[in-house]
Design a protein around this motif. Structure first.
Motif, PDB file in Angstrom:
ATOM      1  N   GLN A  11       2.723  20.839 -32.078  1.00  0.00           N
ATOM      2  CA  GLN A  11       2.511  20.290 -30.278  1.00  0.00           C
ATOM      3  C   GLN A  11       3.598  19.888 -29.984  1.00  0.00           C
ATOM      4  N   ALA A  12       4.420  18.813 -31.184  1.00  0.00           N
ATOM      5  CA  ALA A  12       5.583  17.908 -30.648  1.00  0.00           C
ATOM      6  C   ALA A  12       6.658  18.502 -31.071  1.00  0.00           C
ATOM      7  N   GLY A  13       7.019  19.596 -30.733  1.00  0.00           N
ATOM      8  CA  GLY A  13       8.340  19.747 -31.991  1.00  0.00           C
ATOM      9  C   GLY A  13       9.129  20.029 -31.005  1.00  0.00           C
ATOM     10  N   TYR A  14       9.952  20.457 -31.340  1.00  0.00           N
ATOM     11  CA  TYR A  14      11.352  21.163 -30.869  1.00  0.00           C
ATOM     12  C   TYR A  14      11.526  22.284 -30.046  1.00  0.00           C
ATOM     13  N   GLU A  15      12.068  22.967 -28.935  1.00  0.00           N
ATOM     14  CA  GLU A  15      11.918  23.821 -28.488  1.00  0.00           C
ATOM     15  C   GLU A  15      12.928  24.651 -28.552  1.00  0.00           C
ATOM     16  N   PHE A  16      14.369  24.534 -29.109  1.00  0.00           N
ATOM     17  CA  PHE A  16      15.184  25.503 -29.843  1.00  0.00           C
ATOM     18  C   PHE A  16      15.252  25.176 -31.436  1.00  0.00           C
ATOM     19  N   VAL A  17      15.247  25.467 -32.526  1.00  0.00           N
ATOM     20  CA  VAL A  17      15.935  25.136 -33.175  1.00  0.00           C
ATOM     21  C   VAL A  17      17.001  26.187 -34.740  1.00  0.00           C
ATOM     22  N   VAL A  18      18.442  25.319 -34.937  1.00  0.00           N
ATOM     23  CA  VAL A  18      18.938  25.976 -36.215  1.00  0.00           C
ATOM     24  C   VAL A  18      18.457  25.602 -37.522  1.00  0.00           C
ATOM     25  N   VAL A  19      18.396  26.839 -38.030  1.00  0.00           N
ATOM     26  CA  VAL A  19      18.497  27.144 -39.331  1.00  0.00           C
ATOM     27  C   VAL A  19      19.922  27.091 -40.114  1.00  0.00           C
ATOM     28  N   ALA A  20      20.650  26.555 -40.910  1.00  0.00           N
ATOM     29  CA  ALA A  20      21.920  26.206 -41.447  1.00  0.00           C
ATOM     30  C   ALA A  20      21.891  26.721 -43.094  1.00  0.00           C
ATOM     31  N   ARG A 129      11.843  27.025 -48.886  1.00  0.00           N
ATOM     32  CA  ARG A 129      11.635  24.663 -48.518  1.00  0.00           C
ATOM     33  C   ARG A 129      12.878  25.372 -46.616  1.00  0.00           C
ATOM     34  N   PHE A 130      13.671  25.639 -46.483  1.00  0.00           N
ATOM     35  CA  PHE A 130      14.195  26.022 -45.953  1.00  0.00           C
ATOM     36  C   PHE A 130      13.070  26.889 -44.553  1.00  0.00           C
ATOM     37  N   ALA A 131      12.630  27.546 -44.573  1.00  0.00           N
ATOM     38  CA  ALA A 131      11.148  28.052 -44.157  1.00  0.00           C
ATOM     39  C   ALA A 131      10.174  26.785 -43.391  1.00  0.00           C
ATOM     40  N   GLU A 132      10.133  26.682 -44.392  1.00  0.00           N
ATOM     41  CA  GLU A 132       9.051  25.712 -44.068  1.00  0.00           C
ATOM     42  C   GLU A 132       9.620  24.197 -43.347  1.00  0.00           C
ATOM     43  N   ALA A 133      11.342  24.313 -43.502  1.00  0.00           N
ATOM     44  CA  ALA A 133      10.951  22.884 -42.343  1.00  0.00           C
ATOM     45  C   ALA A 133      11.546  23.348 -41.431  1.00  0.00           C
ATOM     46  N   ALA A 134      11.761  24.202 -41.290  1.00  0.00           N
ATOM     47  CA  ALA A 134      11.513  25.206 -39.691  1.00  0.00           C
ATOM     48  C   ALA A 134      10.991  25.305 -38.584  1.00  0.00           C
ATOM     49  N   ALA A 135       9.357  25.685 -39.423  1.00  0.00           N
ATOM     50  CA  ALA A 135       7.967  25.336 -39.530  1.00  0.00           C
ATOM     51  C   ALA A 135       7.769  24.558 -38.854  1.00  0.00           C
ATOM     52  N   LYS A 136       7.775  23.281 -39.473  1.00  0.00           N
ATOM     53  CA  LYS A 136       7.742  22.086 -39.204  1.00  0.00           C
ATOM     54  C   LYS A 136       8.433  21.008 -38.320  1.00  0.00           C
ATOM     55  N   VAL A 137       9.118  21.693 -37.693  1.00  0.00           N
ATOM     56  CA  VAL A 137       9.697  21.203 -36.816  1.00  0.00           C
ATOM     57  C   VAL A 137      10.081  22.131 -35.188  1.00  0.00           C
ATOM     58  N   ALA A 138       9.696  23.330 -35.063  1.00  0.00           N
ATOM     59  CA  ALA A 138       9.590  23.903 -34.027  1.00  0.00           C
ATOM     60  C   ALA A 138       7.919  23.719 -33.458  1.00  0.00           C
ATOM     61  N   ALA A 139       8.762  23.832 -32.096  1.00  0.00           N
ATOM     62  CA  ALA A 139       7.601  23.447 -31.077  1.00  0.00           C
ATOM     63  C   ALA A 139       7.059  25.276 -30.626  1.00  0.00           C
ATOM     64  N   VAL A 144      14.358  29.988 -32.437  1.00  0.00           N
ATOM     65  CA  VAL A 144      14.883  29.489 -34.110  1.00  0.00           C
ATOM     66  C   VAL A 144      15.826  30.565 -34.187  1.00  0.00           C
ATOM     67  N   TRP A 145      16.779  29.913 -34.840  1.00  0.00           N
ATOM     68  CA  TRP A 145      18.373  30.834 -34.592  1.00  0.00           C
ATOM     69  C   TRP A 145      19.297  30.360 -36.666  1.00  0.00           C
ATOM     70  N   VAL A 146      18.306  31.751 -37.318  1.00  0.00           N
ATOM     71  CA  VAL A 146      18.882  31.066 -38.707  1.00  0.00           C
ATOM     72  C   VAL A 146      20.666  31.582 -38.827  1.00  0.00           C
ATOM     73  N   GLN A 147      21.033  31.383 -39.610  1.00  0.00           N
ATOM     74  CA  GLN A 147      22.291  31.767 -39.877  1.00  0.00           C
ATOM     75  C   GLN A 147      23.044  31.596 -41.082  1.00  0.00           C
ATOM     76  N   ASP A 148      23.606  33.701 -41.146  1.00  0.00           N
ATOM     77  CA  ASP A 148      24.138  33.652 -42.530  1.00  0.00           C
ATOM     78  C   ASP A 148      23.807  33.746 -43.487  1.00  0.00           C
TER      79      ASP A 148
END
Length: 503
Positions: A11-20, A129-139, A144-148
């Motif tokens: 609930q206190a996460g970030y509105e926009f997340v880049v995963v690279a 591991r990257f997916a779990e990190a993104a899930a943790k920080v996203a509001a 979420v924009w994943v790259q490459d």
């Protein structure tokens, strides 16, 4: 299936997340020995930084050092969430599966891809591991924009963890034709990983169509107007409802009709050609210090009539060997002469721990040494070969000094060097010789387009570029600059994000 993340955890996460694969910063060491962080100069970071600042964004990625775990930290209005990798994972996930399997496969098998199961195991583990990190920080309901290509499984893994978020994916390299992609033993998992995204962006329309054809042939999903209809089906091994086996395609299913409403979600796969930070390049090209440096470069080369420039990462996809062969033959035939013509070849170090790249470097340096040994004079060098990386200021000075830019890639997702050269030519002069197998060729049609595999065609284009009529040269460059300046990397990011939010 991976369990979803509890709502209270984000609930206190970030509105926009880049995963690279990499963070948006590089570690730097000061003169006093202290270390800190500096924002990466790449175009992707430049394009996304404003969105990060305005929306309170987070960037998930590896920080570049193996066997080291860092706590999340903030830098330049960005929250940075490092994902740790062990030395073995760097070897198996990055050097192995990403660059020993996917990179050659996605670049038309110019080099032979290797299919090792332990590489694939590492790829899955790191993507999770990257997916779990993104899930943790996203509001909640974040974007979420994943790259490459290193993270192709993340969209579906993230969707399983966080079904509330909007997911985009952008593939910066080509996507291969279905016949080549079919060689990948884990092709179905990769396609389903990508289809976890709401929007999948590719460099070229042909790349998007290649992906769609692979999905249709191998998964049997219904596709209309770039929209892939993905059934709500978790068991990848089970036949999908509404599908039947197609004997002509072995076990691959073929859909008989449009899926019934409520039995699917959609994923759009389409082209969003990336660009550069043109404002920055144009600004530097007007800097008196850089203009002076360009004149100095010409003087150091003996003020030849024509300077040819190649700027590449040292990679077998870039066609450096083909370029050297063509240049060598033109010197042999007397159509180019040392002193009157000069070639500057920048080859930035790349993947130096990979044997294929070590062999490539040896081959190129041997060829350069042979050509220079045969054609150098006491006052002039045939090819000035530089195995270095240079700051953007020096690169712009080289663009200003060079009369002709040679981009001879055998396969390239885009090739931003071509666009940087065009952006730097503020006086409207200069000639771009451009491989038709680059994404840039779709947009930069006024370049001298060539097939780099055809050495005679490449040689003819090099000679034509050296003697091109000034009026024709300026006409071509004006058209090229209009395209590049009006389609910068900020516009690319805005268009992708706008389409993602529309969906």
């Amino acid at each position: 299936m991976t369990e979803t993340v509890e709502k209270d955890a984000y609930q206190a996460g970030y509105e926009f997340v880049v995963v690279a694969n990499r963070l948006a910063v590089n570690r730097v060491t000061a003169k006093d020995g202290s270390t800190g962080w500096q924002r990466s100069p790449g175009g992707l970071v430049t394009a996304l930084a404003p969105i990060m600042s305005s929306s309170g964004g987070a960037w998930v990625g590896w920080h570049g050092a193996a066997d080291e775990t860092l706590e999340p930290f903030d830098h330049d209005s960005m929250h940075l969430h490092p994902v740790p990798l062990s030395g073995q994972e760097v070897e198996d996930f990055y050097e192995g599966f990403s660059n020993g399997t996917l990179w050659p496969l996605y670049h038309d098998v110019i080099a032979r891809p290797l299919f090792h199961r332990h590489w694939w195991d590492a790829y899955q583990q790191v993507n999770q591991r990257f997916a779990e990190a993104a899930a943790k920080v996203a509001a909640e309901n974040a974007t979420v924009w994943v790259q490459d290509y290193q993270l192709q499984l993340v969209p579906q893994m993230l969707r399983e963890l966080r079904p509330d978020v909007k997911i985009g994916f952008f593939n910066h390299i080509p996507f291969p034709p279905p016949g080549l992609f079919a060689q990948l033993p884990w092709r179905h998992a990769v396609m389903k990983g990508l289809l976890g995204a709401d929007l999948i962006g590719f460099q070229r329309e042909s790349d998007a169509k290649n992906f769609q054809r692979a999905v249709r042939a191998r998964l049997g999903f219904y596709i209309k107007s770039d929209r892939v209809f993905v059934p709500w089906e978790d068991d990848a091994a089970a036949p999908l409802e509404g599908f039947t086996a197609d004997p002509a395609r072995g076990t691959a299913p073929r859909q008989l009709s449009v899926p019934a409403e409520g039995t699917f979600r959609t994923s759009e796969a389409t082209a969003f050609p990336i660009s550069i930070d043109t404002d920055r390049i144009v600004e530097l090209s007007n800097d008196p210090k850089i203009i002076s440096r360009a004149a100095q470069i010409r003087a150091e080369l003996g003020n030849p009539d024509t300077i040819f420039l190649g700027v590449d990462r040292l990679d077998y996809t870039k066609g450096i060997r083909h370029r050297l062969k063509a240049y060598d033959e033109l010197l042999q035939e007397g159509k180019l002469r040392v002193g009157k013509h000069a070639l500057v070849q920048i080859a930035s170090p790349s993947r130096q721990g990979v044997e294929t790249y070590q062999r490539l470097r040896d081959e190129i340096e041997l060829a350069v040494g042979r050509i220079n040994g045969e054609f150098d004079t006491m006052g002039h060098t045939a090819i000035r070969y530089l195995h270095h990386s240079y700051p953007v200021e020096e690169m712009v000075a080289l663009y200003l000094a060079a009369d002709v830019m040679l981009v001879t890639a055998l396969r390239d997702g885009m090739n931003l060097v071509a666009k940087e050269y065009v952006a730097a030519r503020r006086d409207g002069t200069g000639v771009l010789v451009l491989s038709e197998f680059t994404g840039a060729a779709d947009q930069l049609r006024q370049a001298l387009l060539i097939n780099p595999h055809d050495i005679d065609e490449l040689k003819a284009a090099i000679v034509q570029a050296a003697v091109l009529d000034r009026e024709d040269e300026q006409k071509r460059m004006r058209s090229l600059r209009r395209q590049v300046v009006s389609h910068n990397v900020q516009r690319w990011a805005e268009e992708f994000m706008h389409r993602l939010h529309e969906l």
